[in-house]
Design an enzyme around this catalytic site. Structure first.
Site, PDB file in Angstrom:
ATOM      1  N   CYS A 150       0.845  -1.208   0.000  1.00  0.00           N
ATOM      2  CA  CYS A 150       0.000   0.000   0.000  1.00  0.00           C
ATOM      3  C   CYS A 150       0.878   1.254   0.000  1.00  0.00           C
ATOM      4  O   CYS A 150       1.408   1.639   1.043  1.00  0.00           O
ATOM      5  CB  CYS A 150      -0.919  -0.010   1.217  1.00  0.00           C
ATOM      6  SG  CYS A 150      -1.918   1.482   1.343  1.00  0.00           S
ATOM      7  N   CYS A 153      -0.419   4.129   2.195  1.00  0.00           N
ATOM      8  CA  CYS A 153      -0.283   3.881   3.638  1.00  0.00           C
ATOM      9  C   CYS A 153       1.170   4.063   4.083  1.00  0.00           C
ATOM     10  O   CYS A 153       1.434   4.626   5.143  1.00  0.00           O
ATOM     11  CB  CYS A 153      -0.695   2.460   4.011  1.00  0.00           C
ATOM     12  SG  CYS A 153      -2.185   1.871   3.251  1.00  0.00           S
ATOM     13  N   ASP A 154       2.111   3.544   3.303  1.00  0.00           N
ATOM     14  CA  ASP A 154       3.498   3.427   3.782  1.00  0.00           C
ATOM     15  C   ASP A 154       4.487   4.332   3.058  1.00  0.00           C
ATOM     16  O   ASP A 154       5.664   4.387   3.436  1.00  0.00           O
ATOM     17  CB  ASP A 154       3.967   1.966   3.629  1.00  0.00           C
ATOM     18  CG  ASP A 154       3.120   1.021   4.463  1.00  0.00           C
ATOM     19  OD1 ASP A 154       2.635   1.458   5.518  1.00  0.00           O
ATOM     20  OD2 ASP A 154       2.937  -0.138   4.054  1.00  0.00           O
TER      21      ASP A 154
END
Ligand code: NAP
Length: 318
Positions: A150, A153-154
Site C-alpha cells: 500500500c 499507507c506506507d
C-alpha cells in the site's frame, strides 16, 4: 481530513448489533456502502459488517479521477462520504469479521468473530479482494520492513529514499507516480515491455522521473534487518541483476476474499459468479464489487453492483 478514530468516538462503528435484520452486507467498501445506502433507502433494516477499516482497497488509492461528478479526490475521502451517506440513510455499521454464513429456515445466520450471529433474510457479500503476493524469497521476512502492499499507507516512510514498485497495471503506475513525489528515486519493474495500465497513466509515467525496468521479475528480496536490495531476473535472458532499494511496493493485482464462501460457485480464480441481478448460485445470497466475477473492477462498478444487489434484495422482500 476526518480520521477513523473520530468515527469510533462518534460511536458510528461500535453500535451493538440487533439480533435480526432484513439484510446483512459483509464488507464496507464502495460496494457494501452502496448496498447499505440502497437497502436502507428501500426500507430494509440493514447492517454493514466490516472486519478492518471502511472503504476497503479503495482507500489505498491516492488519486481518484474517474468517479463521475467528482473531478478529483482520494479513496479515503470518497469512502468516508459514502460511509456517512450510508449510515445517514439508516444502515448500521458494525466492526467485526464475518467468519461464516449458515442457512436457517427463514434465511441466514451470519457468524461474527465477536461471538454474535445475527440473522437476516438476505446476505450481500461485498468482501472485496486482497493484494497478491510475489511469493519470492525475502517477501514474508521483510513485510513491514521495506515490503509494502500500500503506497498511500506506507509511502511516507520512504521520503528521500529509493523504492521499486512491482507491476504494470493501474495500481502499480498510480503507486509509482504517488511515490515519485516522496522518494528520491522510483523504479517501476514490469514483467513485460508494455503496461496494462490505462493510456492516461502510461502517458503520465512517461512524463515522470520514474525509471521503468522492463521484462523483469523479482527473484528475491534481500537485506539484514530491512530491505537493502532486490534481485531481478530478466525474463528474456534469465540474467540476474541486483538493484539497491530501501523499499518495494508490490502491486501485481488482487485475489478475491472468498475463502469462507465455499458453497458458492466461483470462476477458476475464486471470484464469485452472479447473474445480472447479483444473485449467486445460493438462493438468498447476493454478491457485489471486486469479489464478483466481472470485467471491470473500479469504484464506480462496485457502487453499481451494490445498488443492484440491494435493489434485488428489496424486490424479493418488500
Ligand atoms: P491488474 O490490472 O491485474 O495488473 C496487475 C499487474 O501486475 C499486471 O501488469 C501484471 O502483468 C502484473 N503481474 C501479475 N502477476 C505478477 C507477478 N507474479 N509478477 C510480476 N508481475 C505480475 O491489477 P491492479 O493494477 O491492481 O488493478 C486491479 C483492478 O483495479 C483493475 O481492474 C484496475 O483497472 C483497477 N484499478 C483501477 C484504478 C483506476 O481506474 N484509477 C486504479 C487502481 C486499480 P501483466 O500485465 O503482464 O499481466
Amino acid at each position: 481530513m476526518p480520521s477513523l478514530l473520530v468515527f469510533k468516538q462518534e460511536n458510528v462503528y461500535n453500535r451493538d448489533m440487533k439480533e435480526k435484520y432484513d439484510l446483512i452486507i459483509i464488507g464496507a467498501g464502495p460496494a457494501g456502502l452502496s448496498a447499505g445506502l440502497y437497502g436502507a433507502r428501500a426500507g430494509l433494516s440493514c447492517a454493514v459488517v466490516e472486519k478492518a477499516a471502511v472503504g476497503g482497497l479503495a482507500t489505498t488509492t491516492a488519486d481518484i479521477e474517474n468517479y463521475p461528478g467528482v473531478k478529483r479526490t482520494d479513496g479515503f475521502s470518497l469512502c468516508y462520504a459514502m460511509m456517512e451517506q450510508c449510515t445517514g440513510a439508516g444502515a448500521e455499521t458494525v466492526f467485526s469479521e464475518a467468519v461464516g454464513v449458515d442457512r436457517t429456515d427463514g434465511g441466514f445466520l451470519v457468524r461474527l468473530a465477536n461471538g454474535t450471529s445475527p440473522s437476516c433474510k438476505r446476505v450481500i457479500i461485498t468482501a472485496g479482494a486482497s493484494p497478491k503476493k510475489l511469493n519470492v524469497d525475502g517477501e514474508e521476512k521483510f513485510t513491514g520492513r521495506g515490503v509494502s502492499y500500500c503506497a498511500t499507507c506506507d509511502g511516507a516512510f520512504f521520503r528521500g529514499k529509493t523504492v521499486a514498485v512491482i507491476g504494470g497495471g493501474n495500481t502499480a503506475v498510480e503507486d509509482a507516480l504517488y511515490l515519485e513525489k516522496l522518494a528520491a528515486k522510483v523504479y517501476l519493474v514490469h514483467r513485460r515491455d508494455a503496461l496494462r495500465a490505462d493510456r492516461v497513466l502510461d502517458e503520465r509515467l512517461k512524463a515522470s522521473a520514474v525509471t521503468p525496468i522492463w521484462n523483469s521479475v523479482v527473484h528475491s528480496i534481500d537485506g539484514q534487518d530491512k530491505v537493502a536490495q532486490i534481485a531481478l531476473k530478466d525474463v528474456k535472458t534469465e540474467a540476474l541483476n541486483t538493484v539497491s532499494v530501501d523499499g518495494i511496493f508490490v502491486a501485481i493485482g488482487q485475489s478475491p476474499n472468498s475463502e469462507i464462501f465455499k458453497d458458492l460457485k466461483t470462476d477458476e480464480y475464486g471470484y464469485i459468479l452472479t447473474d445480472e441481478d447479483m444473485r449467486t448460485s445460493v438462493d438468498g445470497i447476493l454478491c457485489a464489487g471486486d469479489i464478483r466475477h466481472k470485467s471491470l473492477r473500479q469504484v464506480i462498478t462496485a457502487c453499481a453492483d451494490g445498488a443492484i444487489a440491494a435493489s434485488t434484495a428489496a424486490r424479493d422482500l418488500l
